[in-house]
Every structure is written in structure tokens, then in C-alpha cells.
Design an enzyme around this catalytic site. Structure first.
Site, PDB file in Angstrom:
ATOM      1  N   GLY A   1     -16.678   3.958  -2.991  1.00  0.00           N
ATOM      2  CA  GLY A   1     -15.714   4.955  -1.963  1.00  0.00           C
ATOM      3  C   GLY A   1     -15.251   3.765  -0.806  1.00  0.00           C
ATOM      4  O   GLY A   1     -15.201   3.838  -0.271  1.00  0.00           O
TER       5      GLY A   1
ATOM      6  N   GLU B   1       1.120  -1.249   0.141  1.00  0.00           N
ATOM      7  CA  GLU B   1      -0.006   0.047   0.106  1.00  0.00           C
ATOM      8  C   GLU B   1       0.695   1.592   0.081  1.00  0.00           C
ATOM      9  O   GLU B   1       1.608   0.888   0.779  1.00  0.00           O
ATOM     10  CB  GLU B   1      -1.128  -0.140   1.685  1.00  0.00           C
ATOM     11  CG  GLU B   1      -1.915   0.363   1.018  1.00  0.00           C
ATOM     12  CD  GLU B   1      -3.070  -0.617  -0.206  1.00  0.00           C
ATOM     13  OE1 GLU B   1      -3.176  -0.459  -1.472  1.00  0.00           O
ATOM     14  OE2 GLU B   1      -3.110  -1.788   0.819  1.00  0.00           O
TER      15      GLU B   1
ATOM     16  N   GLU C   1      -6.116  10.314 -14.344  1.00  0.00           N
ATOM     17  CA  GLU C   1      -6.814  10.436 -12.569  1.00  0.00           C
ATOM     18  C   GLU C   1      -5.653  11.665 -12.322  1.00  0.00           C
ATOM     19  O   GLU C   1      -6.278  12.254 -11.403  1.00  0.00           O
ATOM     20  CB  GLU C   1      -6.661   9.208 -11.757  1.00  0.00           C
ATOM     21  CG  GLU C   1      -6.850   8.772 -11.278  1.00  0.00           C
ATOM     22  CD  GLU C   1      -7.979   8.362 -10.425  1.00  0.00           C
ATOM     23  OE1 GLU C   1      -8.429   8.429  -9.391  1.00  0.00           O
ATOM     24  OE2 GLU C   1      -8.854   8.227 -11.019  1.00  0.00           O
TER      25      GLU C   1
ATOM     26  N   ASP D   1      -3.876   0.448  -9.153  1.00  0.00           N
ATOM     27  CA  ASP D   1      -5.252   0.218  -9.658  1.00  0.00           C
ATOM     28  C   ASP D   1      -5.405  -0.650 -10.945  1.00  0.00           C
ATOM     29  O   ASP D   1      -5.977  -1.135 -11.601  1.00  0.00           O
ATOM     30  CB  ASP D   1      -5.913   1.332  -8.999  1.00  0.00           C
ATOM     31  CG  ASP D   1      -5.904   1.689  -7.845  1.00  0.00           C
ATOM     32  OD1 ASP D   1      -5.205   0.805  -6.714  1.00  0.00           O
ATOM     33  OD2 ASP D   1      -6.673   2.785  -7.324  1.00  0.00           O
TER      34      ASP D   1
ATOM     35  N   TYR E   1      -4.550  11.767   1.128  1.00  0.00           N
ATOM     36  CA  TYR E   1      -3.036  11.126   0.378  1.00  0.00           C
ATOM     37  C   TYR E   1      -2.447  12.370  -0.623  1.00  0.00           C
ATOM     38  O   TYR E   1      -0.899  11.277  -0.002  1.00  0.00           O
ATOM     39  CB  TYR E   1      -4.504  10.499  -1.197  1.00  0.00           C
ATOM     40  CG  TYR E   1      -4.122   9.595  -2.052  1.00  0.00           C
ATOM     41  CD1 TYR E   1      -3.708   8.579  -1.252  1.00  0.00           C
ATOM     42  CD2 TYR E   1      -3.014   9.970  -3.050  1.00  0.00           C
ATOM     43  CE1 TYR E   1      -3.680   7.753  -3.016  1.00  0.00           C
ATOM     44  CE2 TYR E   1      -2.405   9.415  -3.334  1.00  0.00           C
ATOM     45  CZ  TYR E   1      -2.520   7.269  -3.783  1.00  0.00           C
ATOM     46  OH  TYR E   1      -1.623   6.961  -4.654  1.00  0.00           O
TER      47      TYR E   1
END
Length: 389
Positions: free
Chosen positions: A129, A40, A167, A179, A231
Site C-alpha cells: 500500500g 503519473e 490485474e 508497473d 483510480y
């Protein structure tokens, strides 16, 4: 359409298309959401990640128009049909979920692909979400559809970068390439071992059911958004850490360097760096274990990953922590939050025989804490983006 019989799962989007626009689309394409098994916030640090595409997907039915109008409709939204000018797309002209297909059209045009006007209906089974990458599933489905309809031959690696640009520059979320890579390059029964520096991919066998295991997702219902500040601040801290340490990216730092790094960085930046460095090493170790021993042996690495995200990267929340802790105590061999953080989902690797017990325990724990009831569901590794009708 090329077939008289709708492909399984496409009936809803086909019906919605016919109702909204009349007739049939030129085709139906789908792209899956993803679960990140481990790794992550390592992707934008040019590190390693190990996601897999899941058997929940976004589907788009698309028909080319003779003009430059783009008409968009979602089966789950309340906006109705949104009409945009193909040649005047901007972040201001697109609202709500339409920023994702609009961003893809914009990025393709920037790449030199002449996308025609089109009608599109979206139907997504990826919970919004939830940390399962619903936005990238939409983008990858749209990109796969439009490149085919425009006659553009783009490799999956190119589509990964195009959807990342959409994005980053159009939607405004500073995400990496994990992703999209999982959604575009996934395969059933496998996890996608991705080197985010050079985009090289190796498919690693990850057949949990064959090992008597279930991947259980706990959607905490705590909504998050990558376009908000949490983020971005984590990414900025990582960039600062790399700059101070004199490396191109945190990928180039090892755990042996952390003692020196602690003396050079403020406490918060150091802990952000420590998470990324140790998480990269956990990904590499997980791949080794999956190759040699199988999924039943990776539980401790999942647990350590969650602790690092909770304490060093500080992207967990009470609901995620409760889901992880309760799943473990009820029999999961390992559990961790998955996705960008600040809400979303946790995953638990659970012996299939204990799945019911884990579900009941997590649901009861959330009720006792006064939290909103979570959604719990099992996922399996699935194939990546493709035409399905």
C-alpha cells in the site's frame, strides 16, 4: 534447487517453504517494486512514463506438484496456507493477497499456458500500500516463475500484457502497463522510458549516487487501493476527454490543444486532461535532461508534476503534500508523490549530504501535524524480474 548455497536474500523464503511444505522448492524467483520517477496516470492514456525498478523485491519459492492443487503461503500474512483448485480459479475463490498469484495463473491459462499445480511461498520486501507497486512485484515474480516451470517461452512484452490482464480482469483494478514494465524490464543504474502505446522501451541512465544524489522515499503510511473508485473515476474522465476531443487517447493531445479543449469539456474533465497532457510533456523533457545534463537538473520537473497531480488530477493527500513541501524546504532539489495516489509514497531527489536533514525534517513535520510516523528509506535502480535460486 540448483545450488547448495542459498542466493543472498533468499534464506527467509527458503526457510518458510521448508517449514510449510517440506524439502526444497524447484527454484526462487524475484521481481522488484518500482518507483515512478515521473509520468503519473499517463500509462493508460497511451502516453509516456519513466519508472525504475527498485532494490526492494517480492520473492517466490515454487515447487511443481503432480496434481492440480495450488497451495499458497505468505511470510507476512495471517491466512496460513491457502489451497485452491488450479482448474476452478475465480475471483471468489481467491482472497487477500492470493488474488495476485491466482490472477496470474488464470491469465496464463487464458493465454494457453498449461500451468501445473504448485506449492508457493511469497516473501516480499516491497511495503504494501505504499505506492511502490507491491502487487505487481508479486504478479511479476509469480509470472516469471510459472512460465519457466511450465516451459513457456514468453517475451517480457507478453508477460507485461498477461499481468495487466490479471490485474484488470481478475483482481479488478483498471491499471495500465507501467508497473509491470518496470518490474520485468528494469536494469540497474537506469530508468525505463516506456512508450505505453507500442511498449517500446529505452533504458535511460539514472545513476543518482554518481551525481551525489539520493532518491529518498517517504512512505506516508496512508494506505490506498487501486481497486477502489478513485483510480477508476480518473480513468473514466480521461476516456471521456479523449472521446470528446476526437482522439484515440490523450497521448494525441498537446498543450497547444488545451485552450480549445477547455471550451469543450467540463471543468473537472478538463483538469484531468490537462494533467495527462502536461505530464507526458514533462516525461519527455525529463528524458532529454537526463541524457544531456544528468539527474541534478530535473528537480523543477518533479515539483511541477506534483503540483499537477495535487491540483488538476486531485490524487494527493495532506500527508503527501506535507512530505513533498517539507523535503523541498529541507534541501531536496525536487519532490513529488509517486504511484496511483490517494496515499502511498512521495519521492525526493536529495543531495546525499542533505539526506539526514531531510529525513529529520519530514519526521518532525509529521509528528507536529499529528500524522502517523512515516517510513523513510533510500532506493536505487535495480535489475528486473529474474531467477535468483
Amino acid at each position: 534447487m540448483n545450488t547448495q548455497t542459498p542466493a543472498p536474500g533468499t534464506e527467509k523464503v527458503l526457510g518458510a517453504f521448508s517449514s510449510a511444505f517440506g524439502g526444497a522448492p524447484d527454484g526462487v524467483w524475484q521481481a522488484p517494486g518500482r518507483v515512478n520517477l515521473i509520468g503519473e496516470h499517463t500509462d493508460y492514456n497511451e502516453g509516456f512514463v519513466l519508472p525504475f525498478a527498485i532494490d526492494l523485491a517480492a520473492r517466490v519459492a515454487v515447487r511443481v506438484r503432480p496434481d492440480r492443487t495450488v497451495r499458497l503461503l505468505s511470510t507476512y500474512g495471517r491466512q496460513g496456507v491457502v489451497e485452491l483448485d488450479r482448474d476452478a480459479l475465480s475471483r471468489e475463490s481467491a482472497t487477500g493477497w492470493t488474488v495476485y498469484p491466482a490472477g496470474v495463473v488464470w491469465a496464463l491459462a487464458e493465454h494457453g499456458v498449461d500451468v501445473p499445480g504448485f506449492d508457493l511461498v511469497l516473501d516480499s520486501g516491497v511495503p504494501l500500500g505504499s505506492g511502490l507497486s507491491s502487487s505487481h512485484a508479486i504478479e511479476c515474480a509469480v509470472a516469471t516463475a510459472l512460465t519457466e516451470l511450465a516451459g513457456a517461452e514468453l517475451a517480457p512484452e507478453e508477460l507485461v500484457l498477461l499481468t495487466q490482464r490479471a490485474e484488470n480482469e481478475f483482481v479488478g483494478a483498471p491499471t495500465g502497463i507501467m508497473d509491470q514494465s518496470a518490474s520485468l524490464r528494469g536494469a540497474a543504474g537506469h530508468a525505463v522510458f516506456l512508450d505505453c502505446r507500442d511498449q517500446s522501451v529505452e533504458l535511460i541512465p539514472f545513476d543518482a549516487p554518481a551525481a551525489g544524489l539520493t532518491v529518498l522515499v517517504v512512505d506516508t503510511k496512508v494506505s490506498h487501493s487501486h481497486a477502489d473508485g478513485g483510480y477508476a473515476s480518473r480513468r473514466s474522465a480521461c476516456e471521456l476527454g479523449a472521446e470528446v476531443l476526437g482522439v484515440a487517447a490523450l497521448r494525441d493531445v498537446s498543450s497547444a490543444d488545451l485552450a480549445e479543449a477547455q471550451g469543450l469539456l467540463d471543468d473537472v474533465t478538463f483538469r484531468r486532461v490537462r494533467h495527462v497532457v502536461t505530464e507526458d510533456e514533462r516525461v519527455l523533457r525529463t528524458v532529454e535532461i537526463l541524457r544531456s545534463e544528468g539527474p541534478a537538473a530535473i528537480g523543477a520537473l518533479l515539483d511541477a508534476s506534483h503540483a499537477s497531480m495535487r491540483d488538476d488530477f486531485e490524487i494527493s493527500c495532506p500527508e503527501l503534500d506535507l512530505a513533498v513541501e517539507t523535503a523541498r524546504s529541507a534541501g531536496a532539489i525536487g519532490a513529488r508523490m509517486t504511484g496511483g495516489g490517494f496515499g502511498g509514497s512521495a519521492i525526493a531527489l536529495v543531495p546525499t549530504t542533505a539526506e539526514g536533514r531531510v529525513r529529520e525534517a519530514v519526521t518532525a513535520a509529521f509528528a507536529a501535524a499529528g500524522y502517523r510516523a512515516p517510513d523513510l528509506f533510500a532506493v536505487s535502480p535495480a535489475d528486473g524480474a529474474r531467477r535468483v535460486g
